[in-house]
Design a protein around this motif. Structure first.
Motif, short mmCIF file in Angstrom:
data_model
loop_
_atom_site.label_atom_id
_atom_site.label_comp_id
_atom_site.label_asym_id
_atom_site.label_seq_id
_atom_site.Cartn_x
_atom_site.Cartn_y
_atom_site.Cartn_z
N ASP A 277 -5.04 1.98 -15.38
CA ASP A 277 -6.12 1.02 -15.64
C ASP A 277 -6.74 1.23 -17.03
O ASP A 277 -7.87 0.86 -17.28
CB ASP A 277 -7.21 1.14 -14.56
N SER B 57 -10.96 7.42 -15.75
CA SER B 57 -9.90 6.42 -15.63
C SER B 57 -8.52 7.06 -15.79
O SER B 57 -8.35 7.99 -16.58
CB SER B 57 -10.08 5.32 -16.69
N SER C 224 -19.15 4.70 -3.33
CA SER C 224 -18.90 3.32 -3.77
C SER C 224 -19.96 2.91 -4.78
O SER C 224 -21.02 3.54 -4.88
CB SER C 224 -18.93 2.36 -2.58
N GLN D 140 -18.22 -2.53 -13.58
CA GLN D 140 -19.24 -3.38 -12.96
C GLN D 140 -20.42 -2.54 -12.46
O GLN D 140 -21.58 -2.92 -12.63
CB GLN D 140 -18.62 -4.16 -11.80
N ASN E 247 -15.77 -2.33 -9.32
CA ASN E 247 -15.11 -1.29 -10.11
C ASN E 247 -16.15 -0.53 -10.96
O ASN E 247 -17.34 -0.87 -10.98
CB ASN E 247 -13.99 -1.87 -10.98
N GLY E 248 -15.69 0.50 -11.65
CA GLY E 248 -16.59 1.36 -12.39
C GLY E 248 -17.36 0.64 -13.48
O GLY E 248 -18.56 0.90 -13.69
N ASP F 157 -15.85 6.60 -11.38
CA ASP F 157 -14.43 6.28 -11.43
C ASP F 157 -14.29 4.80 -11.78
O ASP F 157 -15.17 3.99 -11.47
CB ASP F 157 -13.79 6.57 -10.06
N MET F 158 -13.19 4.45 -12.42
CA MET F 158 -12.98 3.06 -12.80
C MET F 158 -12.46 2.22 -11.63
O MET F 158 -13.02 1.19 -11.29
CB MET F 158 -12.01 2.97 -13.98
N MET F 159 -11.38 2.69 -11.01
CA MET F 159 -10.72 1.89 -9.97
C MET F 159 -11.34 2.17 -8.60
O MET F 159 -11.06 3.19 -7.96
CB MET F 159 -9.22 2.20 -9.96
N MET F 160 -12.23 1.28 -8.18
CA MET F 160 -12.84 1.37 -6.85
C MET F 160 -12.82 -0.01 -6.23
O MET F 160 -12.89 -1.02 -6.94
CB MET F 160 -14.29 1.88 -6.96
N SER G 8 -8.14 -2.03 -19.13
CA SER G 8 -9.43 -2.56 -18.68
C SER G 8 -10.56 -1.58 -18.96
O SER G 8 -11.70 -1.98 -19.24
CB SER G 8 -9.38 -2.88 -17.18
N THR G 9 -10.26 -0.29 -18.93
CA THR G 9 -11.28 0.72 -19.22
C THR G 9 -11.69 0.67 -20.69
O THR G 9 -12.87 0.74 -21.03
CB THR G 9 -10.76 2.13 -18.87
#
Length: 377
Positions: A88, A84, A32, A66, A63-64, A56-59, A91-92
């Protein structure tokens, strides 16, 4: 091997990364963003920092983008990359455009593709690191030249600079501070403004020998004089500002808590050196400064420890001629010309400039020999 931090909320992805890349890099993983931040904080002052951080972007929760924004605050030298998928992607792309990300890696990514991207990131890290190291060495060399010129023009001021530098170096290690080269430069140049003040005025003010109000005011300007000289040098802006604040009483603006500590270390160290010149013991100086409640207690204690260590660390005393002096040796008494002129103060270090000065005086005027020194510790 280079240290790489991989952050992904899928354990199987991290297992695959370790399996395929562990023979090429030192891989550490986190499930995380919060775990990744904890690892980075734990390694904040490591001598072997992370070179590349991949997330990774989507967590969930963080998120990645942040996570990498926070990671950049902790380890600004690390090269950042993000993984990514197509879902997503918008946003990436925004995250890449708005931050310091080096590369976007599309998922799924083959082991070969990931390794190729990491190798590119490592080359970028090494390039930036080499440029910064070259710049810092250039600046450090310039600082040393300026400090040695001070030794030729004002031995008393250079003596204070030498003691201040030793104390700040030791205190910074105790406190595990960053900004090391800047703090070292600030200490070495902290007294350079005194070249603009007559030595007898400096002596009257620092010993309390009835200086006039005008002389006291003149002496108080030397940190600002140093600031105005150094602020013109690129990358020395922070050093110049810290020097200008060396007489402060703890109330000063700073970009972060660590910078505030560095400013306070320099301010407290200069006060210890000035007090010692007036025969005040370090423990008494510490009590006096603690009583003002204007400086950080941890800084006062670190500087007290440093001042005590510097005062008691001494090797075997040698008696040498000017010709036999070696760089790095420490003078154990004031070195005088045969005319009585003070050439070097007790506690100063043999530098190229000091040795040239003594050699010239020995040839033309005469120097009292033998000279007592100790070898560098």
């Amino acid at each position: 091997m280079a240290r790489i931090l991989m952050v992904d909320d899928e354990p199987r992805v991290l297992d695959g990364v370790r399996r395929n890349l562990a023979s090429h890099y030192t891989i550490e993983t986190a499930l995380s963003g919060a775990d990744g931040i904890a690892i980075l904080e734990h390694n904040r002052h490591s001598t072997d920092p992370f070179a590349v951080i991949v997330s990774d972007m989507m967590m969930p929760q963080m998120n990645g983008a942040q996570f990498l924004a926070k990671a950049h605050e902790i380890t600004p030298d690390a090269v950042l990359m993000i993984l990514s998928g197509q879902a997503d992607l918008p946003s990436t792309i925004a995250a890449v455009n708005e931050s310091s990300l080096f590369r976007f890696i599309a998922k799924p990514c083959s082991p070969h593709g990931l390794r190729s991207s990491i190798d590119d990131a490592l080359r970028q890290y090494q390039l930036v690191h080499a440029e910064r190291e070259l710049l810092q060495k250039t600046l450090a060399g310039s600082v040393d030249v300026l400090a040695q010129l001070l030794s030729l023009g004002n031995p008393d001021a250079y003596s204070r600079t030498t003691r201040t530098s030793r104390i700040t170096d030791t205190a910074a290690r105790t406190l595990r501070l960053g900004h090391v080269w800047e703090l070292r430069a600030a200490a070495k140049l902290s007294q350079i403004g005194l070249v603009a003040i007559p030595p007898d005025v400096v002596e009257r003010v620092e010993t309390g020998a009835n200086p006039t109000p005008d002389e006291t005011t003149m002496y108080a300007t030397h940190p600002q004089v140093a600031h105005d000289l150094l602020i013109r040098i690129p990358r020395m802006e922070r050093v110049a500002r810290w020097i200008s604040l060396q007489n402060s009483d703890g109330d000063h603006p700073a970009a972060d808590d660590e910078e505030a500590q560095c400013i306070d270390v320099l301010a407290v160290a200069t006060k210890f050196v000035a007090a010692r010149q007036n025969a005040e013991e370090p423990t008494a100086t510490a009590r006096r400064l603690t009583g003002t409640c204007r400086h950080r207690p941890d800084v006062i204690q670190a500087v007290l420890h440093a001042a005590t260590t510097v005062a008691t660390t001494q090797g075997e005393i040698r008696e040498l001629t000017v010709r036999d002096l070696r760089l790095g040796q420490v003078f154990q008494h004031d070195v005088l010309a045969t005319t009585g002129t003070v050439l070097v103060r007790k506690g100063d270090t043999v530098t190229e400039a000091v040795k040239i000065r003594l050699t010239n005086f020995a040839t033309s005027v005469g120097v009292n020999e033998p000279i007592r020194v100790t070898d560098p510790q």
